[in-house]
Enzyme design. Structure first.
Site, PDB file in Angstrom:
ATOM      1  N   THR A  12      88.832  31.257  50.225  1.00  0.00           N
ATOM      2  CA  THR A  12      88.373  32.051  51.329  1.00  0.00           C
ATOM      3  C   THR A  12      87.227  32.903  50.835  1.00  0.00           C
ATOM      4  O   THR A  12      86.702  32.653  49.757  1.00  0.00           O
ATOM      5  CB  THR A  12      89.552  32.915  51.822  1.00  0.00           C
ATOM      6  OG1 THR A  12      89.150  33.567  53.013  1.00  0.00           O
ATOM      7  CG2 THR A  12      89.966  33.946  50.809  1.00  0.00           C
ATOM      8  N   LYS A  44      94.032  37.755  55.431  1.00  0.00           N
ATOM      9  CA  LYS A  44      94.091  37.659  53.978  1.00  0.00           C
ATOM     10  C   LYS A  44      93.893  38.995  53.281  1.00  0.00           C
ATOM     11  O   LYS A  44      93.718  39.045  52.064  1.00  0.00           O
ATOM     12  CB  LYS A  44      93.050  36.662  53.502  1.00  0.00           C
ATOM     13  CG  LYS A  44      93.261  35.282  54.114  1.00  0.00           C
ATOM     14  CD  LYS A  44      92.117  34.382  53.805  1.00  0.00           C
ATOM     15  CE  LYS A  44      92.063  33.235  54.765  1.00  0.00           C
ATOM     16  NZ  LYS A  44      90.827  32.498  54.664  1.00  0.00           N
ATOM     17  N   GLY A  56      93.249  41.927  48.890  1.00  0.00           N
ATOM     18  CA  GLY A  56      92.697  40.736  49.517  1.00  0.00           C
ATOM     19  C   GLY A  56      92.874  39.566  48.579  1.00  0.00           C
ATOM     20  O   GLY A  56      92.684  39.712  47.369  1.00  0.00           O
ATOM     21  N   SER A 135      85.605  30.996  47.826  1.00  0.00           N
ATOM     22  CA  SER A 135      84.575  29.958  47.860  1.00  0.00           C
ATOM     23  C   SER A 135      83.227  30.486  48.349  1.00  0.00           C
ATOM     24  O   SER A 135      82.185  30.015  47.921  1.00  0.00           O
ATOM     25  CB  SER A 135      85.026  28.798  48.738  1.00  0.00           C
ATOM     26  OG  SER A 135      85.334  29.255  50.031  1.00  0.00           O
ATOM     27  N   THR A 175      84.364  29.120  54.821  1.00  0.00           N
ATOM     28  CA  THR A 175      84.419  30.505  55.282  1.00  0.00           C
ATOM     29  C   THR A 175      84.041  30.517  56.759  1.00  0.00           C
ATOM     30  O   THR A 175      83.088  29.859  57.157  1.00  0.00           O
ATOM     31  CB  THR A 175      83.417  31.376  54.492  1.00  0.00           C
ATOM     32  OG1 THR A 175      83.733  31.289  53.097  1.00  0.00           O
ATOM     33  CG2 THR A 175      83.468  32.827  54.937  1.00  0.00           C
TER      34      THR A 175
END
Length: 185
Positions: A12, A44, A56, A135, A175
């Site tokens: 994420t 998240k 997070g 990512s 994302t």
């Protein structure tokens, strides 16, 4: 990127920005398994430690929740010492056979400190006031640092966090623009 059962789970994007004793954490909502979007509105970022710590996570969700629970336990033992709680958890992470197999990483922050807890059990305090994982983390980090470096412009850190995630979502296919923002002051 994490391999799991011969499928690749892509993380994420989480970004954390600190200014004085204010910290903002923003994360996107996309969960991807291989080439398929599994969920678009995942949350998240969590408040832990009685709401005094933001966490997070990126990586395998179940693994991240296991780590969050462990960190919460350490925060109960060391309620006003985020650094110590993180280091004690990292010791567990490195020595416990179960924890060593967890594939996740986290950014945790209270109103004074921010730490990255890596997938290898490292605890890293960033050199400056911006850190990201996942990512799209590199895109979000570059965007946030760019906005923070503009001379004679003082943008609100919530605006910077949101915009940096929006930029990451335009560049990283793992994302999305379903952004959750949490703030501690």
């Amino acid at each position: 990127m994490i391999s799991h059962n011969s499928q690749t789970i892509y993380g994420t994007t989480i970004v954390s920005i600190r200014r004085e004793n204010h910290v903002v954490m923003a994360g996107d909502g996309q969960v991807t398994l291989g080439s398929q979007i599994m969920k678009g509105k995942a949350r998240k970022i969590r408040r832990i430690g009685g709401g005094k710590v933001l966490a997070g996570f990126a990586g395998a969700t179940a693994d991240a929740f296991a780590l969050l629970e462990r960190l919460e336990t350490k925060l109960e033992q060391y309620p006003t010492q985020l650094a110590r709680a993180c280091v004690e958890m990292a010791k567990d992470w490195r020595t416990d056979r179960y924890l060593r197999k967890l594939e996740a990483m986290m950014i945790v922050a209270d109103n004074q400190k921010t730490f990255l807890m890596s997938g290898t059990g490292d605890v890293i305090e960033p050199d400056d006031d911006v850190i990201s994982i996942g990512s799209g983390g590199g895109f979000a980090l570059a965007a946030a640092k760019g906005m923070l470096s503009v001379p004679n412009v003082t943008l609100d850190i919530e605006v910077i966090a949101k915009r940096s995630l929006e930029i990451a979502a335009q560049m990283c296919i793992y994302t999305n623009d379903q952004i959750i923002i949490e703030t501690l002051s």
